[in-house]
Scaffold this motif. Structure first.
Motif, PDB file in Angstrom:
ATOM      1  N   SER A  58       0.844  -1.188   0.000  1.00 14.66           N
ATOM      2  CA  SER A  58       0.000   0.000   0.000  1.00 14.66           C
ATOM      3  C   SER A  58       0.887   1.248   0.000  1.00 14.66           C
ATOM      4  CB  SER A  58      -0.920  -0.005   1.224  1.00 14.66           C
ATOM      5  OG  SER A  58      -0.152   0.105   2.396  1.00 14.66           O
ATOM      6  N   VAL A  59       0.270   2.378  -0.227  1.00 15.15           N
ATOM      7  CA  VAL A  59       1.014   3.634  -0.284  1.00 15.15           C
ATOM      8  C   VAL A  59       1.654   3.930   1.075  1.00 15.15           C
ATOM      9  CG1 VAL A  59       0.800   6.118  -0.673  1.00 15.15           C
ATOM     10  CG2 VAL A  59      -0.462   4.521  -2.108  1.00 15.15           C
ATOM     11  N   SER A  60       0.919   3.659   2.143  1.00 17.40           N
ATOM     12  CA  SER A  60       1.476   3.922   3.473  1.00 17.40           C
ATOM     13  C   SER A  60       2.648   2.982   3.772  1.00 17.40           C
ATOM     14  CB  SER A  60       0.398   3.770   4.543  1.00 17.40           C
ATOM     15  OG  SER A  60      -0.078   2.446   4.576  1.00 17.40           O
ATOM     16  N   ASP A  61       2.570   1.745   3.324  1.00 19.06           N
ATOM     17  CA  ASP A  61       3.677   0.801   3.517  1.00 19.06           C
ATOM     18  C   ASP A  61       4.892   1.216   2.692  1.00 19.06           C
ATOM     19  OD1 ASP A  61       2.281  -0.752   5.310  1.00 19.06           O
ATOM     20  OD2 ASP A  61       1.534  -2.127   3.778  1.00 19.06           O
ATOM     21  N   ARG A  62       4.651   1.766   1.519  1.00 14.54           N
ATOM     22  CA  ARG A  62       5.772   2.228   0.689  1.00 14.54           C
ATOM     23  C   ARG A  62       6.502   3.386   1.346  1.00 14.54           C
ATOM     24  NH1 ARG A  62       4.387   2.416  -5.696  1.00 14.54           N
ATOM     25  NH2 ARG A  62       3.713   0.263  -5.943  1.00 14.54           N
ATOM     26  N   ARG A  63       5.749   4.240   2.048  1.00  8.10           N
ATOM     27  CA  ARG A  63       6.383   5.369   2.735  1.00  8.10           C
ATOM     28  C   ARG A  63       7.224   4.887   3.918  1.00  8.10           C
ATOM     29  NH1 ARG A  63       1.023   8.321   2.820  1.00  8.10           N
ATOM     30  NH2 ARG A  63       0.880   9.152   0.718  1.00  8.10           N
ATOM     31  N   ARG A  64       6.723   3.848   4.611  1.00  5.10           N
ATOM     32  CA  ARG A  64       7.446   3.333   5.774  1.00  5.10           C
ATOM     33  C   ARG A  64       8.662   2.503   5.392  1.00  5.10           C
ATOM     34  NH1 ARG A  64       4.906  -0.302   9.256  1.00  5.10           N
ATOM     35  NH2 ARG A  64       3.763  -1.123   7.489  1.00  5.10           N
ATOM     36  N   ALA A  65       8.656   1.933   4.186  1.00  3.53           N
ATOM     37  CA  ALA A  65       9.740   1.050   3.757  1.00  3.53           C
ATOM     38  C   ALA A  65      11.003   1.848   3.485  1.00  3.53           C
ATOM     39  CB  ALA A  65       9.319   0.292   2.500  1.00  3.53           C
TER      40      ALA A  65
END
Length: 108
Positions: A58-65
């Motif tokens: 997800s977009v939020s997971d991409r930001r955290r990665a």
């Protein structure tokens, strides 16, 4: 004796649906019947972090990665269009544009 027994047996088998149909009483003409149905609600549980090959980030997971250097962690060279990222305790080989997970490795 056998003939009488088979005739009685056949009559009872054939008469069973007729007897069952006779016991059902139709509803009166002016009244509506109310049928109660049991409603079962299912609880949907969404687990975050269960990384599976073929799932999209997800977009939020991409930001955290955080993008990592695969050589430091002795991971395979990513093919063109992919890069290794780290989320919590997992290394994921993710498509740069699509976000599709291609490989999952757990950090130790």
């Amino acid at each position: 004796m056998r003939k009488i027994f088979t005739v009685l047996l056949a009559a009872s088998i054939l008469g069973m649906p007729l007897a069952a149909a006779a016991q059902v009483k139709p509803a009166p003409a002016g009244k509506q019947t109310v049928v109660q149905k049991e409603v079962v609600k299912k609880k949907v549980v969404i687990r975050k972090g269960g990384w599976v090959k073929g799932r999209r980030l997800s977009v939020s997971d991409r930001r955290r990665a955080t993008e990592i250097d695969y050589r430091v962690y002795q991971l395979s060279t990513p093919p063109r269009g992919y890069h290794w990222v780290r989320l919590k305790n997992n290394f994921l080989l993710v498509g740069i544009t699509s976000g599709l997970i291609s490989k999952v490795h757990e950090a130790r």
